[in-house]
Design a protein around this motif. Structure first.
Motif, PDB file in Angstrom:
ATOM      1  N   TYR A 164     -85.999  69.392 103.336  1.00 49.80           N
ATOM      2  CA  TYR A 164     -84.749  69.050 102.657  1.00 49.80           C
ATOM      3  C   TYR A 164     -84.316  67.650 103.069  1.00 49.80           C
ATOM      4  CZ  TYR A 164     -83.368  70.972 107.182  1.00 49.80           C
ATOM      5  OH  TYR A 164     -83.299  71.253 108.525  1.00 49.80           O
ATOM      6  N   LYS A 175     -73.796  70.184 107.191  1.00 51.26           N
ATOM      7  CA  LYS A 175     -74.169  71.584 107.410  1.00 51.26           C
ATOM      8  C   LYS A 175     -75.574  71.783 106.877  1.00 51.26           C
ATOM      9  CE  LYS A 175     -72.262  73.219 103.002  1.00 51.26           C
ATOM     10  NZ  LYS A 175     -71.242  74.076 102.335  1.00 51.26           N
ATOM     11  N   LYS A 176     -76.169  72.922 107.183  1.00 47.83           N
ATOM     12  CA  LYS A 176     -77.501  73.250 106.704  1.00 47.83           C
ATOM     13  C   LYS A 176     -77.485  74.646 106.095  1.00 47.83           C
ATOM     14  CE  LYS A 176     -79.827  70.269 110.055  1.00 47.83           C
ATOM     15  NZ  LYS A 176     -80.794  70.184 111.184  1.00 47.83           N
ATOM     16  N   ASP A 177     -77.105  74.695 104.835  1.00 45.79           N
ATOM     17  CA  ASP A 177     -77.108  75.929 104.068  1.00 45.79           C
ATOM     18  C   ASP A 177     -78.308  75.862 103.125  1.00 45.79           C
ATOM     19  OD1 ASP A 177     -76.758  78.038 102.323  1.00 45.79           O
ATOM     20  OD2 ASP A 177     -74.613  77.688 101.995  1.00 45.79           O
ATOM     21  N   PHE A 178     -79.394  76.525 103.490  1.00 50.63           N
ATOM     22  CA  PHE A 178     -80.631  76.402 102.725  1.00 50.63           C
ATOM     23  C   PHE A 178     -80.501  76.910 101.294  1.00 50.63           C
ATOM     24  CE2 PHE A 178     -83.572  76.419 106.705  1.00 50.63           C
ATOM     25  CZ  PHE A 178     -83.006  75.212 107.083  1.00 50.63           C
ATOM     26  N   SER A 179     -79.522  77.766 101.035  1.00 46.23           N
ATOM     27  CA  SER A 179     -79.323  78.269  99.672  1.00 46.23           C
ATOM     28  C   SER A 179     -78.864  77.162  98.730  1.00 46.23           C
ATOM     29  CB  SER A 179     -78.301  79.408  99.663  1.00 46.23           C
ATOM     30  OG  SER A 179     -76.997  78.919  99.960  1.00 46.23           O
ATOM     31  N   GLN A 180     -78.408  76.038  99.283  1.00 48.59           N
ATOM     32  CA  GLN A 180     -77.900  74.940  98.460  1.00 48.59           C
ATOM     33  C   GLN A 180     -78.939  73.859  98.180  1.00 48.59           C
ATOM     34  OE1 GLN A 180     -74.174  73.403  99.991  1.00 48.59           O
ATOM     35  NE2 GLN A 180     -73.201  75.413 100.008  1.00 48.59           N
ATOM     36  N   GLU A 183     -79.632  73.355  94.632  1.00 43.20           N
ATOM     37  CA  GLU A 183     -78.421  73.338  93.808  1.00 43.20           C
ATOM     38  C   GLU A 183     -77.901  71.930  93.564  1.00 43.20           C
ATOM     39  OE1 GLU A 183     -76.575  77.690  95.183  1.00 43.20           O
ATOM     40  OE2 GLU A 183     -75.534  75.832  95.724  1.00 43.20           O
ATOM     41  N   PRO A 189     -79.203  70.411 102.030  1.00 45.61           N
ATOM     42  CA  PRO A 189     -78.633  71.734 102.313  1.00 45.61           C
ATOM     43  C   PRO A 189     -77.103  71.697 102.428  1.00 45.61           C
ATOM     44  CG  PRO A 189     -79.473  70.779 104.324  1.00 45.61           C
ATOM     45  CD  PRO A 189     -79.790  69.796 103.235  1.00 45.61           C
ATOM     46  N   ASP A 190     -76.481  70.785 101.693  1.00 51.87           N
ATOM     47  CA  ASP A 190     -75.037  70.563 101.769  1.00 51.87           C
ATOM     48  C   ASP A 190     -74.603  69.942 100.441  1.00 51.87           C
ATOM     49  OD1 ASP A 190     -72.462  69.581 102.197  1.00 51.87           O
ATOM     50  OD2 ASP A 190     -72.873  68.892 104.232  1.00 51.87           O
ATOM     51  N   ASN A 191     -74.042  70.747  99.549  1.00 47.90           N
ATOM     52  CA  ASN A 191     -73.662  70.257  98.225  1.00 47.90           C
ATOM     53  C   ASN A 191     -72.620  69.143  98.279  1.00 47.90           C
ATOM     54  OD1 ASN A 191     -75.396  71.926  96.795  1.00 47.90           O
ATOM     55  ND2 ASN A 191     -73.888  73.566  96.556  1.00 47.90           N
TER      56      ASN A 191
END
Length: 373
Positions: A164, A175-180, A183, A189-191
């Protein structure tokens, strides 16, 4: 690595071929075991993430080139009834959207930041200058296709690779939100951070400039013991793989360069036993010790330079004649305004390339490990 540098890997080897504006690009994969499930759709899914003109969200993506390519893969050999046969796998993708006239002024004039000058020197003027030819980032589609095959092998071992964008255009994720990751247009990993990156990149596009960034990659489920003791260390192979990507100018694993400000008592990854198994209390080493995986999460980062194809006038040189018998030539100073369709920030398209090259390294070392036992 082959003598001419077109082949990567030993037990699982990949030879790529083709140029940016040639008829086609592709690869030959040798050493893939028989019986691995493999369909055209599996490879196409990976290629779709890398292809030019691709927008993750469906909205305008300021980062990527306007060149539109379907990048439709054709499996020529090595697969029968959706299973690998153990024979060489040949994959090909045809070019369909070349604007070669955009590069007509680059036969003797060299774009700053590109490989034009070094290719011209090495091959004494015998080069395909259209879109950079072999040095173009388009060559990476063959790596991504091969990486999709390697990943099918890794899936059987439970190995997952996630890359990413960590930083782009001077803006880092918070942040590291892999679901994003899928997106936003930066594959970050951070919209929220990605929106700021994209806005800055739009400004740079409007001014005719470009941006770079940092890609981070994580490997989960890699067993301990992968890698060879000396020249084929796992981290050395990863570094070679990443630095073979045209725009990558730096590589670090674990704490990387930050480790120089640490001390041994804090940089060492202490261990303890749980249920008779070794467990690491930290991961400053990035999952590799002595060039061999230790079973921990593998973590590394690559630095991606700003896209060299910018739309500002730049000073450069032009070769004023042919090479003489001794391989020398004469040059003159000139000014160049680059034309064509180009990325502004490579990060979102390099993410799948980083994942693919990681898969090729791990598949190669996994097969070598089986042979060593």
């Amino acid at each position: 690595m082959s003598k001419n540098g077109n082949t990567f890997g030993n037990s699982f080897s990949v030879t790529t071929f083709g140029e940016s504006h040639g008829v086609a690009l592709g690869c030959i994969i040798d050493g893939c075991p028989a019986g691995i499930e493999l369909t055209k759709e599996m490879i196409q899914k990976a290629l779709n993430r890398r292809r030019p003109g691709a927008s993750v969200t469906g909205n305008f993506n300021a980062s990527v080139t306007a060149r539109k390519e379907a990048d439709e893969v054709e499996i020529l050999s090595g697969v029968f009834e959706d299973r690998t046969t153990g024979t060489p796998i040949a994959l090909e993708v045809r070019n369909t959207s070349q604007h070669s006239s955009d590069y007509g002024n680059l036969d003797l004039t060299f774009r700053p930041g590109h490989a034009d000058f070094t290719y011209d020197i090495k091959y004494k003027g015998n080069r395909d200058y259209r879109g950079g030819g072999r040095s173009s980032g388009r060559e990476t589609l063959a790596r991504v296709a091969a990486g999709a095959v390697a990943q099918q092998l890794l899936n059987k071992e439970g190995i997952k690779i996630t890359a990413y964008t960590l930083r782009a255009a001077g803006i880092s994720v918070n942040k590291k939100d892999f679901s994003q990751i899928e997106e936003n247009n930066l594959r970050a990993p951070d919209n929220e951070a990605a929106a700021l990156m994209n806005a800055r990149i739009e400004e740079l596009r409007a001014s005719g400039d470009s941006a770079g960034g940092i890609i981070e990659c994580l490997v989960e489920g890699c067993p301990a013991g992968l890698g060879e003791p000396a020249f084929d260390k796992l981290d050395a192979k990863l570094a070679q793989a990443m630095l073979s990507i045209g725009a990558v100018k730096g590589f670090e694993i674990g704490d990387g360069f930050a480790a120089v400000d640490s001390v041994g008592s804090t940089n060492n990854d202490l261990m303890h036993a749980e249920n008779g198994k070794p467990v690491f209390d930290s991961n400053h080493s990035g999952g590799v010790l002595g060039g061999i995986s230790n079973g921990n999460q593998i973590v590394f980062r690559v630095a991606v330079k700003p896209v060299p194809s910018i739309f500002k006038p730049q000073q450069t040189v032009r070769r004023s004649g042919s090479f003489d018998d001794k391989g020398n030539a004469q040059y003159e100073t000139t000014e160049l305004q680059i034309k064509g369709r180009h990325d502004v920030c490579l990060c979102p398209r390099i993410v799948p390339v980083v994942e693919a090259m990681t898969a090729l390294v791990l598949a190669d070392l996994l097969l070598e490990n089986r042979q060593a036992k």
